[in-house]
Each structure stands twice: as C-alpha cells, then as structure tokens.
Enzyme design. Structure first.
Site, short mmCIF file in Angstrom:
data_model
loop_
_atom_site.label_atom_id
_atom_site.label_comp_id
_atom_site.label_asym_id
_atom_site.label_seq_id
_atom_site.Cartn_x
_atom_site.Cartn_y
_atom_site.Cartn_z
N GLU A 465 0.40 26.70 22.04
CA GLU A 465 1.79 26.35 21.68
C GLU A 465 2.77 27.39 22.23
O GLU A 465 3.54 28.01 21.51
CB GLU A 465 1.91 26.20 20.17
CG GLU A 465 1.12 24.99 19.67
CD GLU A 465 1.08 24.83 18.17
OE1 GLU A 465 1.25 23.70 17.68
OE2 GLU A 465 0.87 25.84 17.47
N GLU A 529 -7.44 20.86 19.01
CA GLU A 529 -7.31 20.83 17.55
C GLU A 529 -7.28 19.38 17.11
O GLU A 529 -6.62 18.54 17.71
CB GLU A 529 -6.02 21.53 17.09
CG GLU A 529 -5.97 23.02 17.38
CD GLU A 529 -4.66 23.67 16.96
OE1 GLU A 529 -3.94 23.09 16.12
OE2 GLU A 529 -4.34 24.76 17.50
#
Length: 1023
Positions: A465, A529
């Site tokens: 991220e 994820e």
C-alpha cells in the site's frame, strides 16, 4: 519591477535559510551517515571461536516528549547517567514503561506533512551502556551491529559520533574500530520516535520504538569476506543442482591482500562433502560454480539443507570461516504458473506481523517456533513477511522446517494514498517524488541483500500500500538484475509490468472468476491478502478455493493475518489483551481492535476459523462415488503411506462402523478404495467421515496429528421424516380458568397465559421449573467485527428490540386432537411492524411443539440477523450434548470442517474467549437435537423439525452488544452468569470475511426472504 525583484530575492533567501535550518530527521534526502551498505547477515569464526560480543542487556535510559527537551550531551563521557532509568535491550520502550504504545491502521500517529514531524509530541529516547572489547581483537576490524532500531538514531562511541540511521527492520552497521579504546568504552544512542522515514513505515501495526533487535560487536580480520551470494538452483530437468557462489572480500587499512585464497565446502545433511574448492581472490572477489548431480531438493515438504563453509586465512595465518545452510530449489514462472522445482504450488499462506503479547515487536525464538508449529499443524505452507523484513532467526527456521516466504521491503505509505483504493495526490506522495526515491531504493536493496541466501524466500515484494511511482519500476528492474532466481510480487503494480505475480488484496469473487476464466493471462494470481480474519470471521473460505481450483493460474493467497496484535494488560487481577486505545493511548488517535485480525490470539491460542482454513488448505482430497472413496494426493514429495487413514460410518450422529484404511498413492496421483457402506437402510441418516493422521512425528507435527478430513452425506433416510412421537397410552388433560390454561400430560405439567400468549410454566410434576424464561422471539446478535464493518448495528437496528413488547392480536386455543392440543398466538412486532405467529402444540406425551412464522411481505425491512427464539435455564443445566455440526463453533458460511455428529461439552466451554473483543460466538449449525442437563441428568431437550442453529452460553447477547460503537470492550468485561441463554434458531446470518470494512456475508448466507417459519419440540428429561 524593482520591488518585484526584491521580493523574489527575499523569498529565495528565506527558502535557503529554511533549508539550512531543516532538521536532519526531517530530510528524506539524508538516509543515514557512515552506515555500511546492506549485506548478508552472518558471523565469522576464527580458529573455532565466534568473533562476536553481545551488547544486549540492561542499558541506562532517558526519555522526553519532544526533541527540544532532549539531552544534547547524551553522548558525553563525563555525563552522569546515574539517575537515568534502566531498560532492557532489545525492547520497545513503550512496553518497558516509557511513553505510550499507539495502534493506528492508516492515519499517521503525527500530523501529516511530509517530511516534517509537526506537533508537540515526538518522544526522544537516549540510551547508554558500557562495554569492554574482548582481548585478542586488537588486530581486528570491529563492526557495531544493530539488528533494527525503530526511529531516527544517532550513535556515539566514547563521545564521538559514529553515524546515523533511519530505516528500521534491517541492520544498521557501523565500523567503530577507530572509536574504541582500551578498557571500558561508552556506547550512546539517541532515538527519535518519528522522522521523515516514518512516512514510509505506515504499516497496520502498533507504532513502537527503540532498539528492538540484537546489538552486538562483530570482529573481522583485516582481510575478510564481507558479503556472499549463494544461488543453489536446479537444472532444467530439476534433477541436478546448479551451485553458483559469489564471495566478496573487503580489505581494511593498508594491508595487502596478495596471494589471498578462499575455499568453499558444501556438505550434505550426513556430513559428506559433495563439493570443495579453493580459489584465489582477485579484485576482492571469488566465484564458485558446480553441478551437483542428483541433488536433494529443498521444498516446504522436504526442507533438505546442505551445510556450507567459506574459509580463508588472514595475514597472520589464522583460519577464518563462515558457516551456513542452503537448499537447492528452482523458482520460476511458466505458463502463467508459479513453479517451485517444476511444480505448480498452491500458496496456502498467511500474513505475519512480528508480535509478542508482552514484548511487542521483539518476538523470541520460542514464539517463532510456536508460530511455525501451528502453521504446519494447520496446513499453512507460506508466509508473507508483512510488511517488513523480520528477525533473521525466523528465516533460518523457515529454511529448516520448510515454509515458503515472500520477503517484503519495509515500505508502506498508506495514509498518503494507495493504488486501487481511490484517488490521491501524487504531487505530495513519496513514491512519486524524486527526492524520496533513494529512501525507497535503500530499503528494497537492504531487504534483498540481507536475506538473499535463504532458500525459503521464493519471492521479493517491494512493499505494501505504497503507491506505484517511478521508483518501484526502477526497483523492480534492480531486483531482476540483482537476483534472477526469484520473481517479484507487488500488489500495487496491479497488472503493470513491475510485478511477476498478480497479487491483489481482498478481490471480489467476480473479479477472481474473470481472471480464472481468462486463458490469455500470462502471470499467476496469488492474493497478497484475503479472508480478513478479524474476530469471528473467515466465512465463505471454501468459495475462494472453488474458484482457485477451477484454473491452473489461480494459486492461492495469504490470509490477513496470522496473529492478533493484542498486548497483555491486567485489571483487578485479571489478565487480558488490549488493542488500540489501551495502555494509555485512549486520548490519541487509534483504530480500536483493527489490529486483531489473527487466526490465533496473541498468546497463540487457536481461533475457530483456523479449523476451517486447515480443512480447505489440506493437501489430501477425498471424493466419494457410491462405495468408492477416491483419495487424491496433492503433495509433491510425500506418499500417502506416510499417513494413517480412518473411516467412520455414522447413523443419526453415532458411529456404527469404521476401520483403518490402507492408502498408498504417490505424489500428485489418486487411489480408490472400496468401503463396506452398501445396502444401508432408510431408517436413519448416514454420514461417512474419513481422516488422515501423521504416522511419524516431526519436530513441529506430532505423530497421530490429523492433517485431513472429509465427510459425505450418503443420501439415505431423511432424519426429520423418521422422527416419531410416542403417544400411545398417553393422555392430555387441560383446563381454562380466565386468562390461564393449565395442562397435564403424563408426568409433565404446565400453564399458558392466554392474555400474553406466553408459556408460563413447564416442569415435571413435583419438581422445580427447568426454564426460567420461556420461548421468546429473538432476531438480534451481538455484532461481530465484520458486522460493525458493514454497519449492521445501524442498518439492521430495527431487529434489535423487535422481540420486545409485541402487540398481541389473538390467542386461540384450538380443538384437541387425538395427539394433543394446539394454541396459536398472533402478534404484531412493535418496532418492525410485521405479523409474527407462534403456534404451540401440547402433545399427549407432554412434549411441546413450537412453530414460529414471520411474514414481512409488503414491508421494506432489512435483512434479519437471525430468525429464532430464546429460552433461559438455571446455570445448573450446564451439561450440553447435541447432534449437529461440531465440535468447534461453526456458522452457515464456515462449517465445512465441522462434521455432523454427536458431541458432549459444557455450557461453560461454549464461549469463545479467543476473540479479543466480545461478540457473537459459540454457534452450532445443522443441529437435529440438543440437551441441557444437570448433574442428576435432568433437563431440557430440543428437537428440530428441520435443521436448527443454536448457542448455549452463560452470557446474554445483550451483555455482549456494546451498541452502535465498540466502546473499548474486552474479555474482562464479560461476566458469566449462573444462567443458560439458549438460542434456538432456524438460521443466523453468516459471519462473512471478504473484508471487515463493508463486505456483507455472501447472499446465500443472508436472511433476506419475505417469509420465514420453522418448528422445534421441547421436552423435559427426567433422568
């Protein structure tokens, strides 16, 4: 014009002045000072002695809240630190009683204004310790090693500055030889909690500070191996090993290296030498290359390691050597698949943060081993090091025990914006700014250099991220040139060129299906994820793998995540785990329990969701065709003769037959065995359960440990059609007296209130009531974390109190039949405003059938959290048995691992204490009957006319429900009562788990129909 030029000149002068005054800890162009470049982490031995000295231990410590308050003379030799505090090193100072631990997911713990740390809160910790250099090191170069310092750190030895470092999670090494003196030396370190580099460390974890990994001195010969890279690969046939070793020397001082030689020796696990060669050192380097015939391969199943020794003599003739281990394996991408040793692996992975419930980011080896042990025992085969390099010992254990690893750089800038998560300002985002590029590259290079020699690492990741600016394309190119033996997996790249693996996070099933069905894809799809394991979660886990198993280029993923980041606290003698807002951080921004997303708790106790993961991840698959059981071996190196297999035949929940199975199947093959389960009668429902257990123990998995299971419905009799009530010879008598109806049937008696429509008494003649609260409609559940994420407490709030104060429209006593007496209660639910009917049928034998009906047609009402009823019993009725799914907690979307059977437990053991925040828990599905009994065997039985869901807890849903917000509830806020709250449901919504910030349970697991009805029987157990 003149005034304009003067103004411009003034602005230039002011800008130059500001730049001149810019703090070093707020300047991203200054990465470090005098810090050694990244290299492999190893220890040199000389003449059998390890050339290191640990500096771990108790140091002196001083802390202030802001840099302006810091002691600027912290490093001086004449400074008295007598009144300073003591602190353990390594540690995080916030967990040693200094300052405040802060948990935040995305928002920085300081005002966002890169690269500056604004505000009046940026603690500075000053450390001091004394040490003496071991005798015999006079002719050595001495390196000071910090495994990780979290913060901007300046290092001094004997009052002189050695250097500075900013990046955490990789070593900071400094040559301190010229700073040392005979006798006692002073080491002083000052650490600022936050600095410009903190903008790159915005991971979803506790923000903790200080010297958090080992500190030691490393002595090196003046002519020494400084770095090396072992590439232990395989040839194209995956049969023979291709060994390539690059050894880099470093020469300190004026010493001439003339005639320097270095040898490399490789031995197998039995100590037999398989390769040995000596080479001259030319231009401070040497290389070795060798084909090792019929090499034993490293894999997660067979983590075979060869030991190596790199040795050389220094100018004094001393023998120096480095020992280590390597494994031969080949990682590549072919035909849109990730291959290890030519095999398209399935990534059954988890994300792992460094976390210890007391020590924070300083996990010990015992904790690391326990993690790997639990992973192996639950079919996990891969770890994503989220989101930074971990302590070096974990990689050694992963090499030794066989765990695939994705190594990730210490980069996350989530609060500045992330790709695929909405728009953000790239003009201020570090990933897109040239002045921040060196800081990104430095972290990626140091990651790769440190752990490049570990066979467990099968892929690099450049961060998490973090945006996907130009620096990540440059870094990708550097990684591919640096190490062609491993692919790069980078979620932020999406399907851009700078990732070899498409690695989305939390994809929807439709996007997964689209990728799975697209044969033009050239890269494997591995979720970095997925299945957000926050609290009571991991619903619809099997659905992910239904899609994954449909396409060869879908290869699994990494669950978020492995361990709850709870920190141990104590109140009134009770220990419990806190989350964001705990340990004094309630006045600071925090994200509550969003740090608790684990399959295990902080103490490594297992959550119920892990059993579902284990089942779906298993490498032994079963299918049944009539009597023929096919066993598929999805292992690549393990024959099924390594397992003991067992089958059991269950009739109406009880084992009526079973035996041991002899199963043998080579890797990637199947075998079929015929079971004696033919000619089953239709007088009950039959299920077949099969299990696989380890035959032999390994260091992490004991013998007799179950690693695979499956259960099959043999499609025989319908359990509910076979139910029959005994009524012969039984009689029912009743009488109405005003608003009361009393009845007797056999040895049972009871009463109804014909005004309220409630059952008011039901007991064995002459004995106390078994029920203290009689069947009441109930539609609510204590919100799970996923419920809070999808706003269930507000969206579905109409159902929270819908059971209270209904308007009774009619109570009708029907005509008695040959089997019993019907009573119908028609009501209007007050808050929901819809009709609800409860029908009771008092059977001649004293049993009572309860039928509930809800009609929402024509009303714009939200989904039901549950459709059911609740009764209450005294706490003495705490012995539980039931026929349904178990033994662990299960829900409609998380039950494939929970087999139908008959189970015995206690009400006290039903509560799931592992959830860090109290919430809905302890549920069981597909239940045929349940019993609650006291020590004398007396109690209540509930039997469904169709499958039921139930929970039996000694706490109420109301007491677990914090309301519209979570309100910092913890397990110590749960107060078990001397009471049993029994929910008897038709259904309850699933728990979901796609994410915890909006995703609903999937449609099949939501209660969105307009009408619902179900029936169950209650009866009293006399003995």
């Amino acid at each position: 014009m003149k005034k304009f030029l003067i103004l411009i000149l003034a602005l230039i002068v002011q800008t130059l002045f500001v730049q001149a005054q810019q703090n070093e800890w707020e300047d991203p162009t200054i990465l470090d000072r005098n810090k050694e470049e990244g290299r492999a982490q190893f220890i040199v031995h000389q003449e059998g002695e390890k050339l290191t000295q640990s500096l771990n231990g108790i140091w002196k410590f001083h802390i202030v809240k802001h840099p302006d308050q810091r002691p600027k003379d912290f490093y001086k030799t004449d400074l008295s630190d007598y009144n300073w505090d003591d602190i353990k090193v390594p540690s995080n100072w916030e967990l040693e009683g200094f300052d405040t631990p802060i948990y935040t997911n995305i928002i920085y713990p300081f005002p966002k204004n890169p690269p500056y740390i604004d505000g009046d809160y940026n603690p500075v910790g000053s450390y001091r310790t004394n040490f003496t250099v071991p005798s015999g090191w006079d002719d050595k170069e001495i390196i000071l090693h910090f495994g990780s310092i979290s913060g901007y750190a300046r290092i001094y030895v004997n009052g002189k500055e050695v250097g500075m470092t900013k990046a955490s999670k990789t070593p900071a090494e400094f040559d301190v030889t010229s700073f040392l003196q005979e006798g006692v030396n002073l080491l002083a370190v000052q650490v600022f909690r936050w600095h410009d580099g903190s903008y790159l460390e915005d991971q979803d974890f506790w923000r903790l500070s200080g010297i958090e990994r080992d500190v030691y001195l490393q002595a090196l010969p003046k002519q020494t191996v400084w770095d090396y890279f072992i590439n232990a690969n395989l040839d194209d046939s995956y049969t023979h090993g291709k060994l390539d070793v690059e050894v880099d020397f470093r020469q300190f001082g004026e010493v001439k290296a003339g005639g320097q030689k270095v040898s490399f020796v490789l031995k197998d696990a039995n100590g037999n030498t398989v390769f040995s060669e000596e080479k001259p050192v030319k231009n401070l380097s040497a290389s070795f290359s060798k084909t090792i015939n019929n090499v034993k391969k490293w894999s997660n199943e067979t983590p075979y390691l060869y030991s190596y020794t790199i040795s050389w003599k220094d100018e004094q003739g001393n023998e120096n050597h480095i020992n280590g281990k390597t494994g031969f394996r080949r990682v590549e991408i072919k035909d849109a698949q990730l291959l290890v040793n030519g095999n398209a692996i399935m990534v059954n992975g988890v994300n792992l943060h460094e976390h210890h419930p007391v020590k924070g980011h300083v996990p010990d080896e015992k904790t690391m081993r326990r993690d790997l042990e639990l992973m192996k025992q639950h079919n996990v085969n891969a770890i994503r090091m989220s989101h930074y390099p971990h302590g070096i010992r974990l990689y050694e254990l992963a090499d030794e025990y066989g765990m695939f690893v994705v190594e990730e750089a210490n980069i996350e800038t989530h609060a500045m914006g992330a790709e695929w998560q909405g728009g953000f300002d790239k003009s201020v985002h570090p990933a897109y700014l040239e002045e921040w590029a060196p800081a990104h590259m430095d972290r990626i290079k140091r990651m790769a250099e440190r752990t490049k020699n570990h066979p467990s690492i099968i892929s690099w990741s450049m961060g998490n991220e973090s945006g996907n600016g130009p620096v990540f394309y440059d870094a990708y190119d550097w990684l591919k040139e640096f190490d062609a033996s491993r692919p790069v997996m980078f979620e932020q790249a999406g399907e851009n060129r700078n990732t070899d693996i498409v690695a989305p996070m939390y994809p929807g099933l439709n996007s997964m299906k689209a990728y799975a069905d697209d044969d033009s894809k050239t890269r494997p799809y591995i979720m970095c994820e997925f299945s957000h394991a926050m609290g009571n979660s991991n619903g619809n886990f099997q659905e992910y793998f239904d899609i994954i198993d449909s396409s060869p280029h879908m290869q699994g993923g990494f669950i978020w995540d492995w361990v709850d980041q709870g920190l141990l606290d104590e109140k009134d003698g009770q220990e419990y785990f806190v989350y964001g807002g705990g340990l004094g951080s309630e006045h600071l921004h925090h994200d509550e329990n969003f740090c608790a997303n684990g399959l295990v708790s902080a103490d490594r106790s297992v959550h119920p969701g892990l059993f579902e993961v284990k089942k779906v991840y298993q490498d032994i698959k079963f299918s049944l065709d009539d009597q023929d059981l096919t066993v598929r071996n999805n292992y690549f190196y393990t024959n099924l003769d390594a397992f003991n297999f067992k089958w059991e035949l269950l009739k109406d929940g009880k084992v009526v037959a079973g035996n041991i199975l002899d199963v043998q199947a080579a890797p990637q093959t199947s075998t079929t065995v015929t079971l004696p389960v033919e000619n089953l009668e239709n007088d009950g429902e039959y299920y077949l359960s099969v299990y696989a257990f380890t035959k032999d123990a390994t260091e992490l998995v004991p013998a007799g440990h179950e690693l695979a299971r499956e259960q099959f419905d043999l499609q025989t009799g319908n359990y509910f059609e076979n139910l029959a009530m005994e009524s012969e010879g039984q009689s029912l008598t009743y009488q109405e007296d005003g608003n009361s109806l009393t009845f007797e049937a056999g040895n049972m008696q009871g009463s109804f209130d014909l005004e309220t429509g409630e059952l008011t008494s039901y007991h064995v003649k002459g004995e106390a009531e078994v029920l203290t609260a009689f069947p009441t409609p109930y539609f609510w559940r204590a919100p799970t974390d996923n419920d809070f994420g999808n706003r269930m407490p507000t969206r579905l709030s109409v159902w929270k109190n819908a059971h209270k104060s209904p308007k009774i429209n009619a109570v009708e006593v029907g005509e008695e039949t040959s089997e019993g007496l019907p009573i119908t209660v028609k009501m209007q639910l007050a808050e929901a405003g819809v009709p609800y009917t409860v029908s009771y049928f008092i059977h001649n034998n004293g049993d009572i059938k309860v039928t509930a009906e809800l009609d929402m047609q024509g009303n714009d009402l939200p989904e039901l959290p549950r459709f059911g009823m609740r009764v209450e019993l005294p706490g003495e009725y705490g012995d539980l048995s039931y026929y349904g799914r178990g033994p662990w907690e299960n829900y409609s979307d998380r039950k494939t691992a929970s087999f139908l059977g008959t189970y015995e437990s206690t009400v006290a053991d039903q509560f799931t204490w592992e959830y860090i925040r109290p919430q809905e828990n302890g549920y069981k599905t597909d239940v045929r009957w349940l019993k609650l009994q006291n020590a004398k065997g007396k109690g209540l039985k509930v039997t469904g006319d169709q499958p039921l869901g139930f929970s039996a807890l000694n706490v109420s849903a109301e007491s677990l429900d914090p309301g519209a917000t979570k309100k910092q509830r913890h397990t110590i806020d749960v107060d078990p009562e001397d009471k049993v709250y029994l929910h008897v449901d038709y259904k309850q919504r699933g728990v979901g788990g796609d994410n915890s910030w909006g995703a609903l349970p999937h449609e099949p697991y939501r209660l969105e129909a307009n009408q619902y009805s179900y029936s169950y029987w209650i009866s009293l157990i006399e003995e």
